[in-house]
Design a protein around this motif. Structure first.
Motif, short mmCIF file in Angstrom:
data_model
loop_
_atom_site.label_atom_id
_atom_site.label_comp_id
_atom_site.label_asym_id
_atom_site.label_seq_id
_atom_site.Cartn_x
_atom_site.Cartn_y
_atom_site.Cartn_z
N PHE A 1 0.83 -1.21 0.00
CA PHE A 1 0.00 0.00 0.00
C PHE A 1 0.87 1.27 0.00
CE2 PHE A 1 -3.72 -2.37 0.56
CZ PHE A 1 -3.61 -3.26 1.60
N TRP A 2 0.21 2.39 -0.32
CA TRP A 2 0.87 3.72 -0.18
C TRP A 2 0.75 4.09 1.31
CZ3 TRP A 2 3.58 6.02 -4.02
CH2 TRP A 2 3.42 5.48 -5.32
N GLN A 3 1.61 3.50 2.12
CA GLN A 3 1.53 3.59 3.58
C GLN A 3 2.49 4.64 4.10
OE1 GLN A 3 1.43 -0.25 5.68
NE2 GLN A 3 2.97 0.59 7.08
N PHE A 4 1.96 5.49 4.97
CA PHE A 4 2.77 6.59 5.54
C PHE A 4 2.39 6.77 7.00
CE2 PHE A 4 -0.54 9.89 5.78
CZ PHE A 4 -1.54 9.29 5.01
N THR A 5 3.06 7.70 7.68
CA THR A 5 2.77 7.96 9.10
C THR A 5 2.14 9.35 9.23
OG1 THR A 5 4.60 6.56 9.80
CG2 THR A 5 3.75 8.14 11.40
N ALA A 6 0.97 9.38 9.85
CA ALA A 6 0.29 10.66 10.10
C ALA A 6 0.53 11.06 11.55
CB ALA A 6 -1.20 10.53 9.80
N GLY A 7 0.57 12.33 11.84
CA GLY A 7 0.94 12.83 13.17
C GLY A 7 -0.26 13.30 13.98
N GLY A 8 -0.08 14.41 14.67
CA GLY A 8 -1.10 14.92 15.59
C GLY A 8 -2.33 15.42 14.86
N TYR A 9 -3.44 15.50 15.60
CA TYR A 9 -4.68 15.94 14.96
C TYR A 9 -5.33 17.01 15.82
CZ TYR A 9 -7.07 13.29 18.55
OH TYR A 9 -7.51 12.83 19.76
N SER A 10 -6.27 17.74 15.25
CA SER A 10 -7.06 18.68 16.05
C SER A 10 -8.48 18.72 15.49
CB SER A 10 -6.44 20.08 16.02
OG SER A 10 -6.56 20.64 14.72
N VAL A 11 -9.41 19.03 16.36
CA VAL A 11 -10.82 19.05 15.97
C VAL A 11 -11.31 20.49 16.06
CG1 VAL A 11 -13.14 18.20 16.52
CG2 VAL A 11 -11.14 16.73 16.86
N GLY A 12 -11.97 20.98 15.02
CA GLY A 12 -12.59 22.29 15.05
C GLY A 12 -11.58 23.42 15.17
N GLY A 13 -10.40 23.21 14.63
CA GLY A 13 -9.50 24.36 14.51
C GLY A 13 -8.81 24.73 15.80
N ASP A 14 -9.10 24.04 16.91
CA ASP A 14 -8.32 24.40 18.10
C ASP A 14 -6.90 23.85 17.86
OD1 ASP A 14 -9.90 21.77 20.05
OD2 ASP A 14 -8.10 21.70 18.83
N ASN A 15 -5.92 24.72 18.03
CA ASN A 15 -4.58 24.33 17.59
C ASN A 15 -3.97 23.21 18.42
OD1 ASN A 15 -4.57 25.99 15.44
ND2 ASN A 15 -3.94 27.76 16.65
N ALA A 16 -4.57 22.96 19.59
CA ALA A 16 -3.97 21.94 20.45
C ALA A 16 -4.04 20.61 19.69
CB ALA A 16 -4.78 21.82 21.74
N THR A 17 -2.96 20.25 19.00
CA THR A 17 -3.01 18.94 18.34
C THR A 17 -2.79 17.91 19.45
OG1 THR A 17 -0.63 18.87 17.94
CG2 THR A 17 -2.01 19.82 16.21
N SER A 18 -3.66 16.93 19.44
CA SER A 18 -3.57 15.89 20.47
C SER A 18 -2.97 14.65 19.84
CB SER A 18 -4.97 15.56 20.97
OG SER A 18 -5.86 16.59 20.59
N GLY A 19 -2.59 13.75 20.60
CA GLY A 19 -2.21 12.39 20.22
C GLY A 19 -1.56 12.32 18.86
#
Ligand SMILES: O=C(Cc1ccccc1)Nn1cnc2ccccc21
Length: 326
Positions: free
Chosen positions: A189-207
């Motif tokens: 597969f075209w497999q890669f690693t994704a990093g932190g995420y945030s919901v609704g634009g709050d910049n605090a990327t979690s996990g």
């Protein structure tokens, strides 16, 4: 050197995108699928009971590979199988003179019922092609030595025609710079690693999202259960056992979902995540983000890919994925 572009036309709710392909003397609409590696089509060998409403590949123009066969099962348990020919395949002006074309002698119900799609054109790595006794190459791998650049691009759009290009990057299709990340092709597969995420634009990327594949053949965005739960807590969604997934209000209040890839943040608009009404006219929508439980990795399907310009690139020796904001 060859290069070309083909339209990617969305089905209802952008469930899949279909592109015109000429195989021998047949003109078919195929689902370009970076999550699998078989080019197969409804054919003159598919029972009439299974192929009503579909254009069919006429294998008379091909050269049969005697004793060869194929059989594929996708993650959603749909599948197909049949015989193998070589024939001329043309996509957006790019020509493969002797491409393995897999003629279906049997397809599962979901393929028979989706009459817009006449088959699939796999764009994952040829290492997961299912043809026996000798594995065959994908269309991209077949034409790769003849391409101006060893890459293809994907520009899917929300409710609008997008396109795939082979052999070149169209810089008018994205804004800003391209962020490249390494690809691990060990599982095909075209497999890669994704990093932190945030919901609704709050910049605090979690996990962190973690291992993911870029899969045009999957409609939705499958993410780790914890990430999905965090999203729907903010979106006012719930897990509906009867639907077998998260649902949320269709009313337009769904928050955006952002994820860091290669240190750059890419955002899926909330409107893409209120994916489709449960039934016509319902104010409750099935969610475009669902848990990746049991799959083994996250799947960045069309809900994500239609928010970016994606470059599937093997021109540097080891494969890499490029993403840019649309
Ligand atoms: O199979 C998958 C991903 C998937 C979905 C659900 C559970 C586990 C994995 N996508 N896909 C990629 N190409 C496809 C072709 C048909 C159906 C699904 C297809």
């Amino acid at each position: 050197a060859q290069s070309g572009e083909v339209a990617a036309d969305p089905q209802q709710y952008d469930q899949a995108y279909l592109s015109p392909v000429t195989i021998g003397n047949s003109e078919l609409m195929l689902d370009f699928d970076t999550g699998s590696a078989d080019l197969w089509a409804f054919s003159n060998e598919t029972p009439a009971s299974q192929s009503q409403g579909h254009e069919r590949y006429d294998s008379a123009t091909g050269t049969e590979l005697d004793g060869y066969s194929w059989s594929i099962t996708y993650g959603d348990q749909s599948g197909a199988g049949g015989n193998v020919y070589t024939d001329k395949v043309v996509v957006g002006g790019v020509t493969a003179t002797r491409q393995a074309v897999e003629a279906a002698t049997s397809v599962s119900a979901s393929f028979s019922q989706n009459i817009d799609s006449d088959g699939l054109l796999g764009l994952a790595f040829s290492s997961i092609n299912t043809v026996q006794p000798r594995q065959q190459t994908t269309f991209f791998d077949t034409v790769r030595p003849t391409l101006a650049k060893a890459l293809f691009t994907c520009d899917l759009r929300q409710g609008d025609a997008g396109s795939y290009t082979f052999g070149y990057i169209d810089s008018s299709k994205y804004q800003g710079t391209v962020t490249y990340v390494p690809v691990d092709d060990s599982q095909g597969f075209w497999q890669f690693t994704a990093g932190g995420y945030s919901v609704g634009g709050d910049n605090a990327t979690s996990g962190s999202v973690g291992t993911a594949i870029a899969d045009t053949g999957t409609s939705l965005l499958y993410l780790p259960a914890a990430v999905t739960k965090a999203y729907y807590e903010q979106a006012g969604g719930r897990y509906d056992n009867q639907q077998g997934g998260y649902t949320l209000p269709c009313n337009g209040g769904a928050p955006d979902f952002s994820v860091a890839i290669g240190g750059k943040t890419f955002t899926v608009p909330g409107s893409y995540i209120a994916y489709a009404p449960l039934t016509t006219g319902s104010s409750t929508c099935f969610g475009g983000i669902q848990p990746d439980t049991g799959i083994g990795f996250s799947i960045f399907g069309d809900v994500f890919l239609k928010a970016v310009y994606a470059i599937f690139d093997v021109s540097q020796g080891s494969p890499r994925l490029g993403f840019a904001a649309q």
